[in-house]
Design an enzyme around this catalytic site. Structure first.
Site, short mmCIF file in Angstrom:
data_model
loop_
_atom_site.label_atom_id
_atom_site.label_comp_id
_atom_site.label_asym_id
_atom_site.label_seq_id
_atom_site.Cartn_x
_atom_site.Cartn_y
_atom_site.Cartn_z
N SER A 15 35.99 38.97 35.87
CA SER A 15 36.56 39.99 34.96
C SER A 15 37.80 40.67 35.50
CB SER A 15 35.49 41.04 34.65
OG SER A 15 34.82 41.49 35.81
N THR A 16 38.54 40.02 36.39
CA THR A 16 39.77 40.62 36.88
C THR A 16 40.98 40.26 36.02
OG1 THR A 16 40.14 38.76 38.40
CG2 THR A 16 38.97 40.69 39.26
N GLY A 18 42.28 38.22 31.93
CA GLY A 18 41.98 37.49 30.71
C GLY A 18 40.86 38.08 29.88
N ILE A 19 40.05 37.20 29.30
CA ILE A 19 38.96 37.63 28.42
C ILE A 19 37.97 38.51 29.17
CG2 ILE A 19 36.98 36.81 27.08
CD1 ILE A 19 38.62 34.33 26.36
N GLY A 20 37.65 38.16 30.40
CA GLY A 20 36.70 38.95 31.16
C GLY A 20 37.16 40.38 31.37
N TYR A 154 35.55 20.24 30.67
CA TYR A 154 35.44 21.64 30.24
C TYR A 154 34.53 21.75 29.03
CZ TYR A 154 36.86 26.08 28.09
OH TYR A 154 36.87 27.32 27.51
#
Length: 264
Positions: A15-16, A18-20, A154
């Protein structure tokens, strides 16, 4: 709809950025004590500093750990023995012709994209069930059901998350804990900007590159644009709330209409 998560502790893996990062900010904004995770002390500290400036009233904490490993999962558990909301967001992606993907790369994608969430859920779900409340979410992708030719490895991991999430939801049946998957569509992050440039060329202005990428490589998108991270975060925050108490075992789409079907 006033979503209040005060009194809840949330952990968002990867979570550092982008989406996180957007998910962590959304949960913190809703009142949850939110734990940021990244692989390095520097990245975690930097994100905490930014979020504390953006959200001065937020209750934020952080832990540096490589959750693609069992040791990393153990580090997080030692720091935070219990959480109420677990968002398994950590993931990697990148184009590679499927016939060129070796065993090591298959294993790396599976370890990071799938087993990271499996380990954390295995650690935290029993406590949630004992307490009678909890929220577990896996961040999957449209690629789970529309496997991209350039990223089969992916797509495979995101398909696996649908099965994993459904299985854990069955294990938690009747306990007050919900387990769901959020299927994100093509989303505008720093990593995706690089991916788009690799796919359509590095000489185009961003808006032109984005439009060309969607038209040529993601033509099913009904938004006709990339999704912004906050738009994914809004779905996660809702599913973390009391309002979503009847939603469990689901694959919830926040895909901009990309998946060409009425069911996942």
């Amino acid at each position: 709809m006033d979503i209040g998560l005060s009194g809840r502790t949330a952990l968002v893996s990867g979570s550092t950025q982008g989406i996180g990062r957007a998910i962590a900010a959304g949960l913190a904004r809703a009142g949850a004590r939110t734990v940021i995770n990244g692989r390095s002390d520097q990245s975690v500290a930097g994100t905490l500093k930014e979020l504390r400036e953006e959200l001065p009233d937020a209750d934020l904490d952080g832990v540096a750990a490589d959750l693609g490993t069992a040791a990393g999962a153990h580090t997080v558990l030692e720091r935070f023995p219990a959480v109420d909301i677990l968002v398994n967001n950590l993931g990697i992606f990148g184009p590679r012709p499927v016939l060129e993907i070796d065993d090591a790369e298959w294993r790396r994608f599976f370890e990071i994209n799938v087993l990271s969430g499996v380990r954390l859920t295995r650690q935290y779900l029993p406590g949630m069930m004992q307490r009678g409340w909890g929220r577990v979410q896996f961040i999957a992708s449209d690629s789970a059901v529309m496997i991209p030719e350039e990223m089969v490895h992916y797509g495979m991991t995101k398909t696996a998350l649908l099965a994993v999430s459904r299985g854990y939801a069955k294990a938690a049946a009747g306990t007050g804990v919900t387990v769901n998957t959020v299927m994100a569509g093509p989303t505008h992050t720093g990593g995706v900007e690089q991916f788009v440039a690799d796919m359509v060329g590095h000489d185009l202005p961003w808006e032109d590159a984005q439009r060309r990428f969607i038209a040529e490589h993601r033509p099913h998108s009904l938004l006709r644009r990339l999704i912004e991270p906050d738009e994914i975060a809004n779905m996660v925050v809702y599913l973390s709330s009391e309002y979503a108490s009847a939603t469990t075992g689901a694959a919830v789409r926040a895909d901009g209409g990309y998946i060409d079907g009425i069911l996942p």
